[in-house]
Scaffold this motif. Sequence first.
Motif, PDB file in Angstrom:
ATOM      1  N   ILE A 180       0.865  -1.184   0.000  1.00  0.00           N
ATOM      2  CA  ILE A 180       0.000   0.000   0.000  1.00  0.00           C
ATOM      3  C   ILE A 180       0.901   1.232   0.000  1.00  0.00           C
ATOM      4  O   ILE A 180       1.640   1.482   0.952  1.00  0.00           O
ATOM      5  CB  ILE A 180      -0.922   0.021   1.240  1.00  0.00           C
ATOM      6  CG1 ILE A 180      -1.835  -1.211   1.250  1.00  0.00           C
ATOM      7  CG2 ILE A 180      -1.758   1.302   1.256  1.00  0.00           C
ATOM      8  CD1 ILE A 180      -2.826  -1.286   0.117  1.00  0.00           C
ATOM      9  N   ASP A 181       0.826   1.979  -1.108  1.00  0.00           N
ATOM     10  CA  ASP A 181       1.666   3.152  -1.314  1.00  0.00           C
ATOM     11  C   ASP A 181       1.064   4.360  -0.603  1.00  0.00           C
ATOM     12  O   ASP A 181      -0.154   4.426  -0.413  1.00  0.00           O
ATOM     13  CB  ASP A 181       1.727   3.431  -2.822  1.00  0.00           C
ATOM     14  CG  ASP A 181       3.001   4.136  -3.226  1.00  0.00           C
ATOM     15  OD1 ASP A 181       3.722   4.646  -2.346  1.00  0.00           O
ATOM     16  OD2 ASP A 181       3.270   4.170  -4.443  1.00  0.00           O
ATOM     17  N   ASP A 182       1.906   5.304  -0.222  1.00  0.00           N
ATOM     18  CA  ASP A 182       1.452   6.572   0.370  1.00  0.00           C
ATOM     19  C   ASP A 182       0.546   6.334   1.567  1.00  0.00           C
ATOM     20  O   ASP A 182      -0.411   7.093   1.788  1.00  0.00           O
ATOM     21  CB  ASP A 182       0.704   7.425  -0.672  1.00  0.00           C
ATOM     22  CG  ASP A 182       1.527   7.656  -1.936  1.00  0.00           C
ATOM     23  OD1 ASP A 182       2.756   7.573  -1.839  1.00  0.00           O
ATOM     24  OD2 ASP A 182       0.930   7.911  -2.991  1.00  0.00           O
ATOM     25  N   PHE A 183       0.845   5.302   2.340  1.00  0.00           N
ATOM     26  CA  PHE A 183      -0.021   4.986   3.479  1.00  0.00           C
ATOM     27  C   PHE A 183      -0.064   6.170   4.457  1.00  0.00           C
ATOM     28  O   PHE A 183       0.960   6.769   4.766  1.00  0.00           O
ATOM     29  CB  PHE A 183       0.426   3.719   4.208  1.00  0.00           C
ATOM     30  CG  PHE A 183      -0.487   3.371   5.353  1.00  0.00           C
ATOM     31  CD1 PHE A 183      -1.727   2.818   5.117  1.00  0.00           C
ATOM     32  CD2 PHE A 183      -0.121   3.674   6.664  1.00  0.00           C
ATOM     33  CE1 PHE A 183      -2.601   2.547   6.164  1.00  0.00           C
ATOM     34  CE2 PHE A 183      -0.982   3.399   7.716  1.00  0.00           C
ATOM     35  CZ  PHE A 183      -2.225   2.829   7.460  1.00  0.00           C
ATOM     36  N   ALA A 235       9.595   2.888   4.895  1.00  0.00           N
ATOM     37  CA  ALA A 235       9.507   4.340   5.071  1.00  0.00           C
ATOM     38  C   ALA A 235       9.962   5.000   3.776  1.00  0.00           C
ATOM     39  O   ALA A 235      11.036   4.710   3.262  1.00  0.00           O
ATOM     40  CB  ALA A 235      10.391   4.787   6.226  1.00  0.00           C
ATOM     41  N   GLU A 236       9.097   5.867   3.244  1.00  0.00           N
ATOM     42  CA  GLU A 236       9.396   6.597   2.004  1.00  0.00           C
ATOM     43  C   GLU A 236       9.991   7.952   2.326  1.00  0.00           C
ATOM     44  O   GLU A 236       9.656   8.549   3.350  1.00  0.00           O
ATOM     45  CB  GLU A 236       8.090   6.929   1.275  1.00  0.00           C
ATOM     46  CG  GLU A 236       7.419   5.856   0.507  1.00  0.00           C
ATOM     47  CD  GLU A 236       6.322   6.449  -0.394  1.00  0.00           C
ATOM     48  OE1 GLU A 236       5.606   7.367   0.036  1.00  0.00           O
ATOM     49  OE2 GLU A 236       6.227   5.976  -1.528  1.00  0.00           O
ATOM     50  N   GLY A 237      10.798   8.478   1.431  1.00  0.00           N
ATOM     51  CA  GLY A 237      11.240   9.871   1.547  1.00  0.00           C
ATOM     52  C   GLY A 237      12.209  10.120   2.684  1.00  0.00           C
ATOM     53  O   GLY A 237      12.204  11.188   3.294  1.00  0.00           O
TER      54      GLY A 237
END
Length: 281
Positions: A180-183, A235-237
């Motif tokens: 699930i992207d951009d959770f 963790a993105e970004g």
Amino acid sequence: RAKERGRGRVELFDEALRAQLSAHAEMETALAAGLAGGEFEVHYQPVLDLNSGRLDGFEALVRWNRPGVGLVPPNDFIPVAESSKLICDLDRWVLHEATRQVAEWRAADPAAAGLTVAVNVSGRHLADPRVVRDVTEALLASGLPPELLIVEVTETVLVNEPAAYGHLVALRELGVAVAIDDFGTGYTSIGQLSGMPVDTLKIDRSFISSGTSGHAELVALVISAAHTFGLTVIAEGVEEESQLQWLREQRCDFAQGYLLSRPLPAAAAGDAWRAALAPTS
Ligand code: C2E
Ligand code: MG
Ligand code: MG
Ligand code: MG
């Protein structure tokens, strides 16, 4: 007179709308032509496994190398592609290209045998029954083991597209993982997701980035709740060493971000995994 002025405003509005519609139509035509003409390329952003400290694989991110314009970022054209069936053609192309590339890397060097690749699939494509065939065909054409492919979808898709659920079930039966992207940007709770065909949560960049340290407690909670439900967390970004250190302490599973690497053209991504996975000693 007031009436006249009112009419003038309507005309101005009409004109602005017409200009917008024609810009949209123009881009749609250019996108279709660009797809047929090989103007798209895939860049690869490394994903770090925080448990082993090793490179896990890459997220495939599409770019449009538009003649006379240069590299166009996806946020500038994905919304236009998503307003038509074009997004399915684009996503399908990325699926084929990214799986082909990673299969080629694996074939070249046993050190690359475990590299994963994550591909973004738009809601419109995921709602289309063809999505399962598209993924299957990309796997067959490339020879990539399904276990190395991750399909990234946004949480709104699960809510807004009733057909998506069954397609995700079918994808997981193939052995493909679902992230699930951009959770955190939608309204889905982890409890809801625990009953869903989902393997991984990607915490949106806005919760990780600096200046939003107020989110730290929330992120810590998401990580531990996700683990309770058997989900892994990316963790993105991640842009700062201190964030990476903190995420390690919270037992976050994976990290991705400019601190580790920007998305790279295929050749540079090849150099990156060769350097990262080179046998030591
Ligand atoms: P996403 O899937 O959430 O991808 C992550 C985006 O964040 C990428 O932007 C990446 O370059 C950027 N990013 C990564 N690390 C950092 C960081 O540390 N700081 C900052 N500020 N940004 C970071 P990109 O490549 O511009 O892609 C934007 C979005 O376009 C993607 O967001 C995804 O939703 C969509 N997209 C990209 N490729 C595809 C595709 O092949 N198909 C579909 N349907 N959508 C795609
Ligand atoms: Mg993504
Ligand atoms: Mg994301
Ligand atoms: Mg995003």
